[in-house]
Design a protein around this motif. Structure first.
Motif, short mmCIF file in Angstrom:
data_model
loop_
_atom_site.label_atom_id
_atom_site.label_comp_id
_atom_site.label_asym_id
_atom_site.label_seq_id
_atom_site.Cartn_x
_atom_site.Cartn_y
_atom_site.Cartn_z
N ARG A 168 45.39 48.24 41.88
CA ARG A 168 45.04 46.97 42.51
C ARG A 168 44.49 47.13 43.92
O ARG A 168 43.47 46.52 44.26
N GLN A 172 40.77 45.63 45.67
CA GLN A 172 40.85 44.45 46.53
C GLN A 172 39.56 44.26 47.30
O GLN A 172 38.85 45.22 47.62
N GLU A 250 44.64 35.40 37.19
CA GLU A 250 43.73 35.88 38.23
C GLU A 250 42.43 36.29 37.57
O GLU A 250 42.41 37.18 36.73
N TYR A 255 40.40 41.68 43.72
CA TYR A 255 41.73 41.11 43.86
C TYR A 255 42.01 40.72 45.31
O TYR A 255 41.43 41.27 46.25
#
Length: 426
Positions: A168, A172, A250, A255
């Motif tokens: 993750r 981002q 999401e 992210y």
């Protein structure tokens, strides 16, 4: 093999063209026209309402959107923070001002199902460098250049230069970080063209499939990329990720590192990154949730196992480029919505445990000590306007094992202070 890939590519393109050219076979129905901007742009969908004209009667018009993201800061960094050695004292500080990121973003809708995203970047900060020299002139580079086609909610293809990661933090967006910057160890081998994976700030060239299942709770990503290629004959790099959202879905391509109390998120994911004898397995958990009347909590944790293997016979071997290691990562913060303040802390650890074939003849114990390091730090963010405009003050330390004599090491810790301003618009 190349002929087969060419055939598949041409067949896919022909299907795309046919899908765009074929007229709708269903009867026209009166409904609102939903314009879904590319998920990679991290914007909300725009709904055009209040018209009596059926949506299918409105001719499609391509659209374009332009934006920018800038990070600039005043900093102080102890000598040895980025490149420690026994003769460097932790008492010396380099001070100055830097333009760290200066990106121009361009995106748009090409057809009802096709979109593009283009982003530039300065390849090195403008201002004082880690070696103490001043850098004042930098030519921009292409950072992202990708084309996305949405066949359905369950299947999209993204082709071109794009952000590549199995975890993750590595996926981002720079504007949505909670800490002052990305994790130190998410891109250790994919940052520059001279890195083992020959990356471009975490980007690589290839094709990525992405989709959502189970009422948008389950997301998958699976792609093939160029990776390290020294003669055009190297095997492709394969990267995959599977994420499940227990609360809110999401759907952004990039992210968020913190959501500032907007929504409720609990996501768990696992992924892999592989090429030749290199492998990277990872798992991560992200939690962002309103906690009490004061604000919301954000927690982001990850674990990775990496190795370049031990095969030294292949010219595509990563054995001497990526030693066996584990990486631990944790961020924790709390956003006070009334005063728009967010204190946060971060811990990272890169623990090298190399095989004998990976050290180039150096004793494994010595190799492991010299190449292992940890990061600890914290900061305070003030959000004038969410991710649009904010100010971040941070203090981060990095600890190394520095050799002092034969088979003798001492731990040295170096500090870094940042006062960073961000503005972002898109």
């Amino acid at each position: 093999m190349k002929s087969a890939i060419l055939f598949i590519t041409l067949s896919t393109l022909s299907l795309i063209v046919k899908a765009e050219d074929d007229p709708p076979k269903s009867k026209k129905k009166k409904r609102n026209y939903l314009i879904e901007l590319p998920a990679s742009l991290n914007t909300d969908s725009v709904v055009a309402t209040g018209t009596s004209t059926p949506a299918v009667d409105l001719p499609f018009k391509p659209s374009i959107q332009v934006g920018a993201i800038v990070h600039m800061f005043a900093s102080g960094e102890q000598t040895g923070y980025s490149n420690p050695s026994a003769d460097k004292s932790a008492k010396d500080w380099n001070k100055g001002f830097s333009l760290y990121r200066a990106r121009v973003l361009v995106g748009g809708q090409l057809t009802k199902k096709a979109s593009f995203f283009l982003e530039t970047e300065i390849p090195s900060p403008i201002g004082i460098q880690s070696n103490g020299e001043k850098n004042v002139k930098v030519s921009p580079i292409i950072l992202d250049a990708q084309l996305e086609y949405t066949f359905s909610n369950a299947f999209q293809l993204i082709a071109g230069m794009q952000l590549v990661s199995n975890n993750r933090n590595g996926l981002q967006g720079a504007a949505g970080l909670m800490a002052n910057d990305f994790s130190y160890f998410q891109y250790p081998y994919n940052l520059f063209s001279n890195s083992p994976l020959q990356g471009n700030f975490g980007r690589d060239l290839g094709i990525n499939a992405r989709g959502f299942l189970a009422n948008d709770k389950l997301e998958y990503r699976l792609g093939v990329f160029t990776g390290r290629n020294i003669d055009g004959g190297a095997p492709l790099r394969t990267v995959g990720r599977l994420a499940y959202n227990f609360l809110d879905a999401e759907k952004d391509f990039y992210y968020a590192g913190t959501k500032l109390g907007k929504g409720k998120t609990l996501a768990w994911a696992a992924g892999f990154d592989a090429q030749a004898n290199y492998i990277n397995y990872s798992t991560d958990v992200f939690f962002d949730y309103p906690l009490g009347n004061a604000g919301s909590i954000t927690a982001n944790a990850a674990f990775q196992y990496l190795s370049g293997g031990t095969d030294l016979s292949s010219k595509y071997s990563f054995a001497t480029l990526i030693p066996k290691q584990t990486i631990q990562f944790l961020e924790l913060g709390y956003y006070f919505k009334k005063v728009k303040l967010q204190p946060w802390i971060r811990y990272e650890n890169q623990a090298i445990s190399a095989e004998a074939e990976q050290t180039g003849g150096i004793k494994t114990a010595s190799f492991d000590k010299v190449n292992s390091s940890s990061v600890m730090g914290g900061g305070l963010n003030y959000f004038f306007n969410g991710t649009g405009t904010n100010l971040r003050l941070s203090y981060t330390t990095r600890t190394y094992n520095v050799p002092t004599a034969a088979d003798d090491y001492t731990k040295k810790t170096f500090g870094q202070i940042w006062l960073q301003a961000q503005f972002f618009i898109f």
